[in-house]
Design a protein around this motif. Structure first.
Motif, short mmCIF file in Angstrom:
data_model
loop_
_atom_site.label_atom_id
_atom_site.label_comp_id
_atom_site.label_asym_id
_atom_site.label_seq_id
_atom_site.Cartn_x
_atom_site.Cartn_y
_atom_site.Cartn_z
N ALA A 170 0.81 -1.22 0.00
CA ALA A 170 0.00 0.00 0.00
C ALA A 170 0.84 1.27 0.00
CB ALA A 170 -0.93 0.01 1.21
N GLY A 171 2.14 1.18 -0.05
CA GLY A 171 2.98 2.36 0.06
C GLY A 171 3.47 2.89 -1.27
N SER A 172 4.24 3.95 -1.20
CA SER A 172 4.77 4.60 -2.41
C SER A 172 5.72 3.69 -3.18
CB SER A 172 5.48 5.90 -2.04
OG SER A 172 6.55 5.65 -1.15
N LEU A 177 7.32 0.53 -8.11
CA LEU A 177 7.38 -0.81 -8.73
C LEU A 177 6.55 -0.84 -10.01
CD1 LEU A 177 8.19 -3.84 -8.56
CD2 LEU A 177 6.06 -4.20 -7.27
N ALA A 178 5.35 -0.27 -9.96
CA ALA A 178 4.47 -0.26 -11.14
C ALA A 178 5.12 0.52 -12.28
CB ALA A 178 3.13 0.34 -10.78
N ASN A 179 5.70 1.67 -11.96
CA ASN A 179 6.36 2.47 -12.99
C ASN A 179 7.56 1.73 -13.58
OD1 ASN A 179 4.55 4.58 -12.58
ND2 ASN A 179 5.86 5.58 -11.06
N SER A 180 8.29 1.02 -12.72
CA SER A 180 9.45 0.26 -13.19
C SER A 180 9.01 -0.90 -14.08
CB SER A 180 10.25 -0.27 -12.00
OG SER A 180 10.66 0.78 -11.15
N ALA A 181 7.90 -1.55 -13.72
CA ALA A 181 7.39 -2.65 -14.54
C ALA A 181 6.91 -2.14 -15.90
CB ALA A 181 6.26 -3.35 -13.81
N PHE A 182 6.28 -0.97 -15.90
CA PHE A 182 5.80 -0.39 -17.17
C PHE A 182 6.97 -0.07 -18.08
CE2 PHE A 182 4.05 3.29 -19.66
CZ PHE A 182 3.18 2.52 -20.43
N LEU A 183 8.08 0.37 -17.49
CA LEU A 183 9.27 0.64 -18.27
C LEU A 183 9.79 -0.64 -18.93
CD1 LEU A 183 10.95 3.28 -18.67
CD2 LEU A 183 12.51 2.40 -16.92
N LYS A 195 18.81 4.54 -20.10
CA LYS A 195 19.23 4.29 -18.72
C LYS A 195 18.01 4.32 -17.81
CE LYS A 195 22.36 6.00 -15.12
NZ LYS A 195 23.33 7.07 -14.72
N ILE A 196 17.96 3.39 -16.87
CA ILE A 196 16.85 3.35 -15.91
C ILE A 196 16.86 4.64 -15.10
CG2 ILE A 196 15.80 2.12 -13.97
CD1 ILE A 196 15.81 0.51 -16.53
N PRO A 197 15.73 5.36 -15.04
CA PRO A 197 15.69 6.64 -14.31
C PRO A 197 16.01 6.47 -12.82
CG PRO A 197 13.76 6.39 -15.71
CD PRO A 197 14.45 5.07 -15.70
N GLU A 198 16.57 7.50 -12.24
CA GLU A 198 16.88 7.51 -10.81
C GLU A 198 15.60 7.31 -10.01
OE1 GLU A 198 19.32 7.63 -7.52
OE2 GLU A 198 19.95 7.75 -9.64
N GLY A 199 15.66 6.45 -9.02
CA GLY A 199 14.50 6.20 -8.16
C GLY A 199 13.67 5.01 -8.59
N PHE A 396 31.57 -9.63 0.88
CA PHE A 396 30.66 -9.29 -0.20
C PHE A 396 29.91 -8.01 0.16
CE2 PHE A 396 31.18 -13.63 -1.60
CZ PHE A 396 30.95 -13.55 -2.97
N LYS A 397 29.64 -7.19 -0.81
CA LYS A 397 28.82 -6.00 -0.60
C LYS A 397 27.55 -6.14 -1.41
CE LYS A 397 31.85 -3.63 1.85
NZ LYS A 397 31.62 -3.22 3.24
N MET A 398 26.50 -5.45 -0.99
CA MET A 398 25.25 -5.51 -1.74
C MET A 398 24.50 -4.19 -1.60
SD MET A 398 22.71 -7.78 0.60
CE MET A 398 22.00 -7.10 2.10
N SER A 399 23.67 -3.90 -2.59
CA SER A 399 22.81 -2.71 -2.57
C SER A 399 21.57 -3.00 -3.36
CB SER A 399 23.54 -1.50 -3.17
OG SER A 399 22.65 -0.42 -3.33
N LYS A 400 20.42 -3.07 -2.68
CA LYS A 400 19.19 -3.47 -3.36
C LYS A 400 18.75 -2.45 -4.39
CE LYS A 400 14.54 -5.25 -2.70
NZ LYS A 400 13.46 -5.59 -1.78
N ARG A 401 18.87 -1.16 -4.08
CA ARG A 401 18.36 -0.15 -5.01
C ARG A 401 19.15 -0.14 -6.30
NH1 ARG A 401 14.27 2.64 -3.62
NH2 ARG A 401 14.47 4.02 -5.39
N SER A 402 20.43 -0.44 -6.26
CA SER A 402 21.23 -0.44 -7.48
C SER A 402 20.97 -1.67 -8.32
CB SER A 402 22.71 -0.37 -7.13
OG SER A 402 23.14 -1.59 -6.57
N GLY A 403 20.35 -2.67 -7.71
CA GLY A 403 20.10 -3.91 -8.43
C GLY A 403 21.24 -4.88 -8.32
N ASN A 404 22.35 -4.46 -7.73
CA ASN A 404 23.49 -5.36 -7.55
C ASN A 404 23.49 -5.88 -6.13
OD1 ASN A 404 24.46 -4.77 -10.16
ND2 ASN A 404 25.33 -2.85 -9.39
N PHE A 405 22.92 -7.05 -5.91
CA PHE A 405 22.86 -7.60 -4.57
C PHE A 405 22.89 -9.11 -4.61
CE2 PHE A 405 18.53 -6.81 -5.99
CZ PHE A 405 17.89 -8.01 -5.76
N ILE A 406 23.23 -9.69 -3.49
CA ILE A 406 23.28 -11.14 -3.38
C ILE A 406 21.91 -11.63 -2.93
CG2 ILE A 406 24.41 -13.09 -2.25
CD1 ILE A 406 26.77 -11.15 -1.73
N THR A 407 21.29 -12.48 -3.71
CA THR A 407 19.96 -12.95 -3.35
C THR A 407 20.05 -14.09 -2.35
OG1 THR A 407 19.84 -14.63 -5.10
CG2 THR A 407 19.14 -12.39 -5.67
#
Length: 584
Positions: A170-172, A177-183, A195-199, A396-407
């Motif tokens: 229910a959050g922003s 996510l919806a905007n990213s999926a539409f892209l 390039k994927i837009p910031e945010g 190991f380092k990870m960052s979810k927002r960048s898309g580079n992370f260990i699942t």
């Protein structure tokens, strides 16, 4: 059979029988404990009775300890009682008691230690609850394992447990996510999205979602009304992300009974509206102003009248806002409605397993539960500290927002689900955990999961060997129940029984304190006792488990081996780790 609870009753009975207890009719025995002594050389059991009761009985602890010891020495199952230091009482029990413990383990098998302390109390354990915006990463893994193991532990202890996951839909972040999926949908149709837009969420995990949208809707989404399209995309993307998350959880053998959608609470006449109306009638919600935050006041601070929850009356640092300046509800309002929902479902204990970055939620969640239930519901919050991953000596380092992370799945595929689960529980939840890929693959005593699993496999190997070599042994539990346990006299054998006798106490203590790591620690100690005794048998053939020349002694020793395997299997099952019959 819980020997520690049994002896606590015996100690209490001795205390109540003392003449001086007649002058203390309201004697409080709740703090009296019986536990293993810190040093096994001091005895089998130790009690603090004299230390905690001396003031009530108006005696010196040492003098009271001597009187309690005198009463315990009259017990036919007690061999010796010693008073140490300022008033500690150490007890050495008769061997017949260990024989009864072993008989109980053999009879009950992996149900030995299963408690009734929970009394069927309804408990809700919420864990993971990751935002449905991508696959689960290693940062979620520890909370998932701790929550799942705690739920299993509570069930084993006799609680009625519901495992819950709240979908934060229910959050922003869901708009993003919806905007990213539409892209990604436009990309699947052949557009160059650049390039994927910031945010936005840049992870490649959204590419299949875009392709699925393109296959199902073709070009139609482009021409759809923007509001209608956005609503569709939010639901579609969340469903796909939750499918992915469920698969991730399944890979880790993590289970939930309920997936609760936060979105269902929003809207006119829905749960949040109804909750706030009900709480206004109880004067728990009011219109007022909040003082500015402590320290430097931000430039955008507004001293305005707000709809507030009286959480400061129930232990929180301040009252909490329920409605934003734009009229929409705060996250806190959703937390209040969700807590009320759980309480109305009949839960008497509500447990949250959260990441360490949610430390600020502890007091507010406790306040919500206390206020809504009138103190009838216990709210427990356990925070899981960060996990640091190491491989080849490097972090190991990870960052979810960048898309580079260990699942989560990366880790499971690297070392296996058993190693991940056990090692996530081999530290207390609020202590930082270093997870070394190389070490958890070692086949040595330094790798706890291997050491414990090898203990179970070693027991099973002994039982298989006996069934193959002894024509009178068929390797059945019923057969072992008839063994003559008086045959067991070696100190290593008795030490193994004494360690197994601790299992019911470990289960009870771990469940009461919501600490599943105690199970992992105990299993390592039990496995160590087994392996140590095994090594003694290599040096002294007369101690070996199988000897065709002494069938009665061999049968008793096989019963001991069977019992150890059952307790290890039981504990591993609580942790969600397999108990292998052989190691390859």
């Amino acid at each position: 059979m819980n020997i520690f609870a049994d002896f606590a009753e015996r100690v209490n009975s001795v205390v109540k029988g003392l003449d001086l207890a007649a002058d203390a009719p309201e004697l409080d025995l709740r703090r009296v404990t019986v536990e293993p002594p810190r040093d096994a050389a001091h005895g089998d059991l130790a009690t603090n009775a004299a230390m905690v009761l001396a003031k009530q009985l108006k005696m010196k602890p040492r003098d009271l300890a001597e009187k309690i010891a005198e009463g315990l020495r009259a017990d036919s199952e007690v061999d010796a009682v010693d008073v140490a230091g300022p008033g500690f009482i150490n007890i050495r029990v008769n061997k017949v008691l260990w024989e009864r413990v072993l008989a109980d383990v053999v009879a009950k098998g992996d149900k030995f230690g299963a408690g009734t302390s929970g009394g069927g109390l309804k408990v809700n354990v919420e864990y993971v609850s990751a935002n449905p915006t991508g696959p689960m990463h290693v940062g979620h893994t520890r909370g998932a394992v701790v929550g799942d193991a705690l739920a299993s532990l509570l069930q084993f202890a006799g609680f009625d447990v519901t495992r819950e996951y709240v979908i934060n839909d229910a959050g922003s972040q869901i708009d993003t996510l919806a905007n990213s999926a539409f892209l990604r949908y436009r990309e699947a149709l052949g557009e160059d999205i650049g390039k994927i837009p910031e945010g936005y969420y840049p992870g490649e995990y959204l590419i299949p979602v875009g392709k699925a949208l393109a296959e199902e809707y073709g070009e139609r989404l482009k021409d759809m009304d923007q509001g209608e399209r956005h609503a569709l995309l939010k639901d579609y993307a969340v469903d796909k992300m939750m499918d992915m998350i469920r698969e991730d959880l399944s890979a880790l053998n993590v289970k939930h009974d309920v997936f609760f959608s936060e979105k269902t609470m929003h809207g006119q006449g829905k749960a949040i509206d109804l909750t706030l109306d009900a709480l206004r009638k109880r004067d728990l919600v009011y219109n007022g102003t909040l003082p500015p935050p402590k320290g430097e006041v931000p430039d955008d601070w507004e001293d305005r009248e707000q709809t507030l929850f009286r959480s400061s009356n129930y232990g929180d640092d301040s009252d909490r806002a329920l409605v934003k300046s734009d009229g929409s509800y705060t996250y806190f309002a959703a937390d209040v409605a969700y807590m009320r929902d759980k309480i109305e479902r009949g839960f008497k204990e509500v447990i949250f397993i959260l990441g360490a970055d949610h430390g600020g939620y502890v007091k507010r969640l406790e306040a919500i539960g206390n206020a809504i239930s009138g103190g009838d519901v216990e709210v427990v919050v356990r925070l899981c500290q960060l996990v640091k991953l190491y491989k080849n000596g490097e972090e190991f380092k990870m960052s979810k927002r960048s898309g580079n992370f260990i699942t989560l799945r990366d880790v499971v595929e690297e070392v296996g689900v058993d190693a991940v689960r056990f090692m996530m529980l081999y530290r207390k939840n609020d202590a930082q955990l270093d997870f070394d890929f190389d070490k958890v693959k070692e086949q040595s005593k330094d790798n706890p999961v291997f050491y414990v699993q090898y203990g179970h496999a070693r027991c099973q190997s002994v039982l298989r060997q006996a069934a193959g070599e002894l024509d009178w042994f068929s390797n059945t539990a019923s057969e072992l129940q008839s063994a003559d346990f008086t045959q067991l006299e070696d100190e290593g054998e008795l030490a193994l029984i004494a360690k197994m006798a601790q299992w019911p106490r470990i289960v009870e203590g771990a469940s009461e304190n919501h600490e599943p790591h105690r199970i992992a620690f105990y299993l390592y100690e039990l496995a160590n006792a087994l392996h140590s005794h095994w090594s003694r048998g290599k040096e002294k053939p007369q101690l070996r488990f199988i000897n065709d020349k002494t069938p009665e002694l061999t049968k008793a020793r096989l019963a001991l081996v069977y019992a150890v395997s059952q307790v290890i299997a039981s504990g591993l099952n609580v942790l969600g780790v397999t108990a292998p019959n052989e190691m390859r």
